[in-house]
Scaffold this motif. Structure first.
Motif, mmCIF file in Angstrom:
data_model
loop_
_atom_site.group_PDB
_atom_site.id
_atom_site.type_symbol
_atom_site.label_atom_id
_atom_site.label_comp_id
_atom_site.label_asym_id
_atom_site.label_seq_id
_atom_site.Cartn_x
_atom_site.Cartn_y
_atom_site.Cartn_z
ATOM 1 N N GLU A 1 0.856 -1.187 0.000
ATOM 2 C CA GLU A 1 0.000 0.000 0.000
ATOM 3 C C GLU A 1 0.887 1.230 0.000
ATOM 4 O O GLU A 1 1.985 1.216 0.556
ATOM 5 C CB GLU A 1 -0.913 -0.003 1.230
ATOM 6 C CG GLU A 1 -1.882 1.172 1.286
ATOM 7 C CD GLU A 1 -2.745 1.165 2.544
ATOM 8 O OE1 GLU A 1 -3.920 0.775 2.441
ATOM 9 O OE2 GLU A 1 -2.227 1.544 3.619
ATOM 10 N N GLU B 1 0.601 5.620 0.596
ATOM 11 C CA GLU B 1 -0.222 6.724 1.065
ATOM 12 C C GLU B 1 0.285 8.039 0.468
ATOM 13 O O GLU B 1 1.432 8.152 0.056
ATOM 14 C CB GLU B 1 -0.184 6.810 2.589
ATOM 15 C CG GLU B 1 -0.699 5.576 3.299
ATOM 16 C CD GLU B 1 -0.648 5.707 4.809
ATOM 17 O OE1 GLU B 1 -0.201 6.775 5.299
ATOM 18 O OE2 GLU B 1 -1.051 4.755 5.492
ATOM 19 N N ALA C 1 -11.494 1.490 10.095
ATOM 20 C CA ALA C 1 -11.307 0.556 8.981
ATOM 21 C C ALA C 1 -10.382 -0.588 9.385
ATOM 22 O O ALA C 1 -10.600 -1.745 8.998
ATOM 23 C CB ALA C 1 -10.744 1.299 7.769
ATOM 24 N N TYR D 1 -6.105 5.865 -5.968
ATOM 25 C CA TYR D 1 -6.100 6.238 -4.549
ATOM 26 C C TYR D 1 -7.520 6.546 -4.080
ATOM 27 O O TYR D 1 -8.357 7.009 -4.858
ATOM 28 C CB TYR D 1 -5.219 7.470 -4.325
ATOM 29 C CG TYR D 1 -3.731 7.195 -4.326
ATOM 30 C CD1 TYR D 1 -3.026 7.096 -3.131
ATOM 31 C CD2 TYR D 1 -3.038 7.053 -5.524
ATOM 32 C CE1 TYR D 1 -1.667 6.857 -3.124
ATOM 33 C CE2 TYR D 1 -1.674 6.809 -5.524
ATOM 34 C CZ TYR D 1 -0.989 6.711 -4.326
ATOM 35 O OH TYR D 1 0.359 6.461 -4.324
ATOM 36 N N GLU D 2 -7.765 6.297 -2.802
ATOM 37 C CA GLU D 2 -9.029 6.632 -2.168
ATOM 38 C C GLU D 2 -8.774 7.412 -0.896
ATOM 39 O O GLU D 2 -7.749 7.213 -0.225
ATOM 40 C CB GLU D 2 -9.822 5.368 -1.818
ATOM 41 C CG GLU D 2 -10.231 4.540 -3.026
ATOM 42 C CD GLU D 2 -11.011 3.312 -2.612
ATOM 43 O OE1 GLU D 2 -11.039 3.005 -1.393
ATOM 44 O OE2 GLU D 2 -11.596 2.646 -3.493
ATOM 45 N N ARG E 1 -9.707 5.965 9.753
ATOM 46 C CA ARG E 1 -8.634 5.028 9.403
ATOM 47 C C ARG E 1 -8.562 3.891 10.412
ATOM 48 O O ARG E 1 -8.436 2.715 10.043
ATOM 49 C CB ARG E 1 -7.306 5.778 9.341
ATOM 50 C CG ARG E 1 -6.145 4.967 8.762
ATOM 51 C CD ARG E 1 -6.411 4.655 7.299
ATOM 52 N NE ARG E 1 -5.350 3.906 6.677
ATOM 53 C CZ ARG E 1 -4.285 4.461 6.085
ATOM 54 N NH1 ARG E 1 -4.162 5.769 6.077
ATOM 55 N NH2 ARG E 1 -3.388 3.713 5.491
ATOM 56 N N VAL F 1 -8.967 7.969 2.813
ATOM 57 C CA VAL F 1 -9.172 7.086 3.960
ATOM 58 C C VAL F 1 -9.351 7.868 5.254
ATOM 59 O O VAL F 1 -9.736 7.294 6.274
ATOM 60 C CB VAL F 1 -8.000 6.084 4.111
ATOM 61 C CG1 VAL F 1 -7.971 5.126 2.939
ATOM 62 C CG2 VAL F 1 -6.662 6.810 4.258
ATOM 63 N N ARG F 2 -9.098 9.172 5.210
ATOM 64 C CA ARG F 2 -9.274 9.978 6.421
ATOM 65 C C ARG F 2 -9.304 11.455 6.069
ATOM 66 O O ARG F 2 -8.512 11.928 5.250
ATOM 67 C CB ARG F 2 -8.126 9.717 7.396
ATOM 68 C CG ARG F 2 -8.290 10.358 8.779
ATOM 69 C CD ARG F 2 -7.101 9.960 9.623
ATOM 70 N NE ARG F 2 -7.238 10.296 11.020
ATOM 71 C CZ ARG F 2 -6.372 11.062 11.693
ATOM 72 N NH1 ARG F 2 -5.334 11.583 11.079
ATOM 73 N NH2 ARG F 2 -6.542 11.291 12.972
#
Length: 313
Positions: free
Chosen positions: A105, A107, A193, A135-136, A190, A138-139
């Protein structure tokens, strides 16, 4: 076709220079120099996209915690305004390199407003490029800073209701147990999840291990006990490669609503200040209103908002 290649030695640490933007150019050069010197990146992790004359027109740099061999994030991502394909090519090349090095992964964070050292201007466009590359978000976070903690007088006193015991005294297990307890209903997207994926106990272990990779002393990490003898708060202050940070703080579910969020931020601040910190930073999820207020009550200023993106490789 966009050509992406490792930066040549003569292109480091400048990479992409912007005409007439001396503040940005100086800040990003200094930042990349620091990353290279600290081991957060390596020359072969610095990638550039060429313009028609073979000069850097865009860049992306892989980043990790000092001492680690696997990249965790991309920084200094820049692409020409008129060439989204260049941005996508840079992000794909960085992903391929990271995957080759064992990453699963990557970031990337986008701060608003744009500021040193990365000067991420036009965050909407940046977000579009990241989403196109897989990309998504996440926070959605809020960033806080406290500069010169002792410069304007004495720090607030510790909460007299709390008694603190350190990692050096207790060992890791009580800390992981408290983390598992409070992560069950965390307001942090985050971390929530992670709980859904791994369960509360394993998510707590991962959080403890990840935070432990930052520079810290065992005496800095503490549990705060309420007057009834039960654990009320956890404080994990540390230093990242750039600045001391509050790290992770939390209030056990049974003790929420007592004002302990501010108490634990104050405690971490006092620990880091005693260790010589002249600026301390912290962050929280935008949904964690209680923690945001705790930072403000402890004297911190919300200096930026931060979208955290992640891409599975």
């Amino acid at each position: 076709m966009t050509i992406v290649r490792p930066a040549r030695p003569d292109e480091l640490p400048a990479l992409v220079e912007h005409s007439g933007d001396t503040e940005r150019n100086a800040a990003t050069r200094a930042y990349l120099t620091q990353l290279l010197d600290s081991g957060c990146t390596r020359p072969e992790w610095c990638l550039v996209a060429e313009d028609g004359e073979g000069r850097p027109a865009g860049s992306v740099v892989l980043w990790t915690i000092p001492g680690q061999e696997v990249p965790l994030a991309v920084v200094l991502f820049e692409a020409p305004e008129d060439s989204p394909e260049t941005g996508t090519a840079l992000l794909d090349a960085a992903a391929a390199k990271a995957r080759e090095l064992g990453a699963t992964e990557l970031e990337h964070v986008v701060d608003s407003p744009a500021q040193a050292p990365q000067f991420q201007r036009n965050p909407e466009r940046r977000g579009e490029l990241l989403r196109t590359a897989g990309y998504e978000v996440v926070r959605d976070g809020r960033r806080f800073t406290l500069r010169d903690p002792c410069g304007s007088g004495e720090l607030p006193a510790d909460d007299p209701r709390l008694t603190f015991r350190s990692l050096a005294e207790l060992g890791p297990e009580p800390f992981v147990a408290v983390l598992a307890d409070l992560l069950v209903d965390t307001a942090d997207a985050r971390l929530a999840a992670d709980v859904r994926q791994h369960g509360a106990r394993r998510a707590a272990e991962l959080l403890f291990e990840e935070t432990a990779e930052l520079t810290h002393e065992p005496a800095w990490w503490e549990l705060g006990y309420d007057e009834d003898g039960t654990v009320a708060v956890i404080s994990l202050p540390a230093e990242n490669p750039s600045v001391p940070v509050i790290g992770f703080v939390g209030v056990a579910p049974a003790h929420r609503g007592k004002g302990y969020a501010t108490s634990v931020v104050v405690r971490g601040t006092r620990v880091l200040t005693a260790a010589g910190a002249t600026e301390i930073r912290g962050d929280c999820d935008a949904a964690n209103v209680a923690m945001a207020r705790a930072f403000e009550r402890a004297g911190y200023v919300n200096f930026a908002d931060r979208l955290e993106f992640a891409r599975t490789l």
